[in-house]
Design an enzyme around this catalytic site. Structure first.
Site, mmCIF file in Angstrom:
data_model
loop_
_atom_site.group_PDB
_atom_site.id
_atom_site.type_symbol
_atom_site.label_atom_id
_atom_site.label_comp_id
_atom_site.label_asym_id
_atom_site.label_seq_id
_atom_site.Cartn_x
_atom_site.Cartn_y
_atom_site.Cartn_z
ATOM 1 N N HIS A 125 -33.507 12.341 28.195
ATOM 2 C CA HIS A 125 -33.928 12.470 29.594
ATOM 3 C C HIS A 125 -34.289 11.138 30.225
ATOM 4 C CE1 HIS A 125 -35.115 16.886 28.520
ATOM 5 N NE2 HIS A 125 -33.811 16.730 28.695
ATOM 6 N N GLY A 193 -43.182 19.649 19.114
ATOM 7 C CA GLY A 193 -43.885 19.449 20.374
ATOM 8 C C GLY A 193 -43.073 19.729 21.611
ATOM 9 N N THR A 194 -42.240 20.766 21.559
ATOM 10 C CA THR A 194 -41.484 21.121 22.765
ATOM 11 C C THR A 194 -41.573 22.623 23.004
ATOM 12 O OG1 THR A 194 -39.341 21.052 23.901
ATOM 13 C CG2 THR A 194 -39.271 21.329 21.506
HETATM 14 C C1 BV8 Z 1 -28.418 19.955 33.186
HETATM 15 C C2 BV8 Z 1 -37.260 13.909 32.919
HETATM 16 C C3 BV8 Z 1 -26.147 20.225 33.750
HETATM 17 C C4 BV8 Z 1 -37.923 13.917 34.259
HETATM 18 C C5 BV8 Z 1 -36.890 16.246 32.316
HETATM 19 C C6 BV8 Z 1 -30.524 25.723 37.878
HETATM 20 C C7 BV8 Z 1 -30.100 24.581 38.558
HETATM 21 C C8 BV8 Z 1 -29.886 23.395 37.892
HETATM 22 C C9 BV8 Z 1 -30.094 23.333 36.523
HETATM 23 C C10 BV8 Z 1 -30.526 24.475 35.887
HETATM 24 C C11 BV8 Z 1 -30.732 25.661 36.522
HETATM 25 N N1 BV8 Z 1 -31.146 26.578 35.612
HETATM 26 C C12 BV8 Z 1 -31.207 25.991 34.400
HETATM 27 C C13 BV8 Z 1 -30.818 24.729 34.552
HETATM 28 C C14 BV8 Z 1 -30.744 23.758 33.540
HETATM 29 C C15 BV8 Z 1 -32.035 22.932 33.612
HETATM 30 C C16 BV8 Z 1 -33.107 23.695 32.854
HETATM 31 O O1 BV8 Z 1 -33.095 23.687 31.649
HETATM 32 N N2 BV8 Z 1 -34.019 24.365 33.562
HETATM 33 C C17 BV8 Z 1 -34.971 25.210 32.862
HETATM 34 C C18 BV8 Z 1 -36.374 24.639 32.988
HETATM 35 C C19 BV8 Z 1 -34.855 26.615 33.424
HETATM 36 N N3 BV8 Z 1 -31.689 21.708 32.949
HETATM 37 C C20 BV8 Z 1 -31.231 20.688 33.669
HETATM 38 O O2 BV8 Z 1 -31.179 20.661 34.889
HETATM 39 C C21 BV8 Z 1 -30.735 19.524 32.841
HETATM 40 N N4 BV8 Z 1 -29.456 19.132 33.299
HETATM 41 O O3 BV8 Z 1 -28.488 21.070 32.751
HETATM 42 O O4 BV8 Z 1 -27.239 19.379 33.643
HETATM 43 C C22 BV8 Z 1 -26.265 20.859 35.107
HETATM 44 C C23 BV8 Z 1 -26.041 20.082 36.207
HETATM 45 C C24 BV8 Z 1 -26.087 20.685 37.470
HETATM 46 C C25 BV8 Z 1 -26.403 22.047 37.614
HETATM 47 C C26 BV8 Z 1 -26.672 22.822 36.465
HETATM 48 C C27 BV8 Z 1 -26.617 22.225 35.213
HETATM 49 C C28 BV8 Z 1 -31.678 18.344 32.986
HETATM 50 C C29 BV8 Z 1 -32.962 18.639 32.248
HETATM 51 C C30 BV8 Z 1 -33.809 17.368 32.188
HETATM 52 C C31 BV8 Z 1 -34.939 17.472 33.185
HETATM 53 N N5 BV8 Z 1 -35.807 16.293 33.044
HETATM 54 N N6 BV8 Z 1 -37.631 15.144 32.220
HETATM 55 C C32 BV8 Z 1 -39.407 13.698 34.127
HETATM 56 O O5 BV8 Z 1 -39.950 13.669 33.003
HETATM 57 O O6 BV8 Z 1 -40.020 13.546 35.201
HETATM 58 S S1 BV8 Z 1 -37.312 17.604 31.412
HETATM 59 C C33 BV8 Z 1 -38.988 17.639 31.101
HETATM 60 O O7 BV8 Z 1 -39.185 18.831 30.363
HETATM 61 C C34 BV8 Z 1 -39.514 16.528 30.224
HETATM 62 O O8 BV8 Z 1 -38.561 15.557 29.827
HETATM 63 C C35 BV8 Z 1 -39.943 17.271 28.986
HETATM 64 O O9 BV8 Z 1 -39.761 16.531 27.862
HETATM 65 C C36 BV8 Z 1 -39.005 18.416 29.038
HETATM 66 C C37 BV8 Z 1 -39.262 19.552 28.144
HETATM 67 O O10 BV8 Z 1 -40.622 19.817 28.204
HETATM 68 P P1 BV8 Z 1 -41.390 19.677 26.805
HETATM 69 O O11 BV8 Z 1 -41.112 18.323 26.245
HETATM 70 O O12 BV8 Z 1 -41.062 20.840 25.968
HETATM 71 O O13 BV8 Z 1 -42.885 19.675 27.258
HETATM 72 P P2 BV8 Z 1 -43.732 20.965 27.669
HETATM 73 O O14 BV8 Z 1 -44.920 20.455 28.408
HETATM 74 O O15 BV8 Z 1 -42.856 21.987 28.306
HETATM 75 O O16 BV8 Z 1 -44.205 21.593 26.264
HETATM 76 C C38 BV8 Z 1 -45.074 20.848 25.422
HETATM 77 C C39 BV8 Z 1 -45.089 21.580 24.105
HETATM 78 O O17 BV8 Z 1 -45.862 20.815 23.194
HETATM 79 C C40 BV8 Z 1 -45.739 22.952 24.182
HETATM 80 O O18 BV8 Z 1 -44.938 23.883 23.455
HETATM 81 C C41 BV8 Z 1 -47.081 22.748 23.469
HETATM 82 O O19 BV8 Z 1 -47.456 23.912 22.738
HETATM 83 C C42 BV8 Z 1 -46.753 21.655 22.504
HETATM 84 N N7 BV8 Z 1 -47.877 20.806 22.123
HETATM 85 C C43 BV8 Z 1 -48.992 20.484 22.835
HETATM 86 N N8 BV8 Z 1 -49.754 19.635 22.107
HETATM 87 C C44 BV8 Z 1 -49.099 19.406 20.947
HETATM 88 C C45 BV8 Z 1 -47.908 20.148 20.944
HETATM 89 N N9 BV8 Z 1 -47.038 20.136 19.925
HETATM 90 C C46 BV8 Z 1 -47.351 19.367 18.855
HETATM 91 N N10 BV8 Z 1 -48.473 18.624 18.770
HETATM 92 C C47 BV8 Z 1 -49.363 18.621 19.798
HETATM 93 N N11 BV8 Z 1 -50.476 17.874 19.697
#
Ligand code: BV8
Length: 249
Positions: A125, A193-194
């Site tokens: 990302h 951690g995701t």
């Molecule tokens: C794509 C950079 C092809 C920016 C990020 C409708 C329209 C368009 C796209 C979509 C759509 N529907 C679906 C999609 C696809 C979309 C998607 O997946 N949406 C989801 C949310 C529904 N994906 C995209 O758009 C991707 N591109 O598909 O291209 C395309 C092109 C055009 C049209 C369609 C498709 C691009 C995705 C990248 C987005 N950018 N980041 C920024 O950071 O500002 S993603 C963002 O979320 C971060 O990078 C982050 O890393 C990522 C995932 O989140 P997590 O890392 O999992 O973090 P989160 O907070 O969620 O969870 C933390 C976890 O850690 C928890 O589980 C917690 O329990 C745990 N935790 C907490 N403490 C600890 C721990 N674990 C271990 N130890 C600890 N101490």
């Protein structure tokens, strides 16, 4: 926040890690939580509390409110600059000395894996500390501080933006190819951690499982992946990873 209770590591997992020739790892924001970097879906604090990161991290938001989005990233860059890698980052870097092939794939944009010594993390990302021209899509390392927010590209005058992948934008092609190849060929796939909600990153552990890898999730919470994993360590990565290395190598 995170206990250091001794981790129960199944012997079959210890053996699988000890014999592994290739370990692939996918990390998310949870691996940086113990470094004080808020996870992506954790409530935003202060000024940003009223914004949904998923709304702000889009090209549409940037085109609609470039100043607001640029300042959100400036705020996050400030947090990341103050953050230090935690024992989980260092354990993953150390793994590269212990296993013939380690492929570290990260969704994180904070660069903490590099700062902990991981040699070549695959940044699916992008990286919040890099800036690029919105129009040319090319990295810009310096620009005139004219007081413009966002600043402008010194080459073409377009707005500058963070070099991260926004929702709706495609991931860097080579990075995704390399990550998918690692998921298909590794012996063990660790998912750490995701929340496993963001595609296509969240499909990598499933690709590994379908290819016959031993799959492990390290997360205090369960996720949509949990039910498919060979092993689940319900623990914080900063506590679990050093214990895992201790138990195996
Ligand atoms: C794509 C950079 C092809 C920016 C990020 C409708 C329209 C368009 C796209 C979509 C759509 N529907 C679906 C999609 C696809 C979309 C998607 O997946 N949406 C989801 C949310 C529904 N994906 C995209 O758009 C991707 N591109 O598909 O291209 C395309 C092109 C055009 C049209 C369609 C498709 C691009 C995705 C990248 C987005 N950018 N980041 C920024 O950071 O500002 S993603 C963002 O979320 C971060 O990078 C982050 O890393 C990522 C995932 O989140 P997590 O890392 O999992 O973090 P989160 O907070 O969620 O969870 C933390 C976890 O850690 C928890 O589980 C917690 O329990 C745990 N935790 C907490 N403490 C600890 C721990 N674990 C271990 N130890 C600890 N101490």
């Amino acid at each position: 926040m995170y206990t250091n209770a001794p981790l129960a590591i199944p012997d079959s997992l210890v053996q699988a890690l000890r014999q592994a020739q290739h370990i692939a790892i996918l990390t998310g924001a949870g691996t940086s939580a113990e470094s004080g970097v808020p996870t992506f879906r954790e409530a935003q604090t202060g000024l940003w509390a009223q914004y949904d990161p998923q709304e702000l991290a889009t090209p549409q938001a940037f085109q609609r409110s470039p100043k607001l989005v640029w300042e959100w990233y400036e705020w996050r860059r400030g947090l990341v600059a103050q953050a230090q890698p935690n024992p989980g980052h260092y354990a993953l870097a150390q793994l590269e000395q212990l296993v013939p092939t380690v492929t570290l794939i990260t969704q994180n944009v904070d660069g903490l894996h590099q700062r902990a010594g991981s040699r070549n993390p695959i940044e699916l990302h992008g990286n919040i500390m890099r800036t690029k021209c919105f129009a040319e899509d090319k990295i810009v390392t310096s620009w005139a501080e004219t007081g413009d927010v966002p600043p402008r590209c010194p080459r073409c005058g377009s707005l500058l933006r963070p070099d991260v992948v926004w929702f709706g934008e495609s991931l860097p092609y080579a990075a995704l190819q390399e990550a998918q190849q690692a998921a298909r060929t590794c012996d063990v796939f660790l998912t750490i951690g995701t929340s496993a909600l963001v595609q296509p990153a969240a499909s990598l552990p499933i690709t590994a499982m379908e290819a016959g890898a031993i799959t492990v999730e390290i997360n205090p919470q369960s996720t949509p992946l949990t039910r498919y994993m060979t092993h689940v360590l319900a623990a914080a990565s900063g506590a679990a990873l050093p214990q895992l290395l201790q138990a195996v190598w």
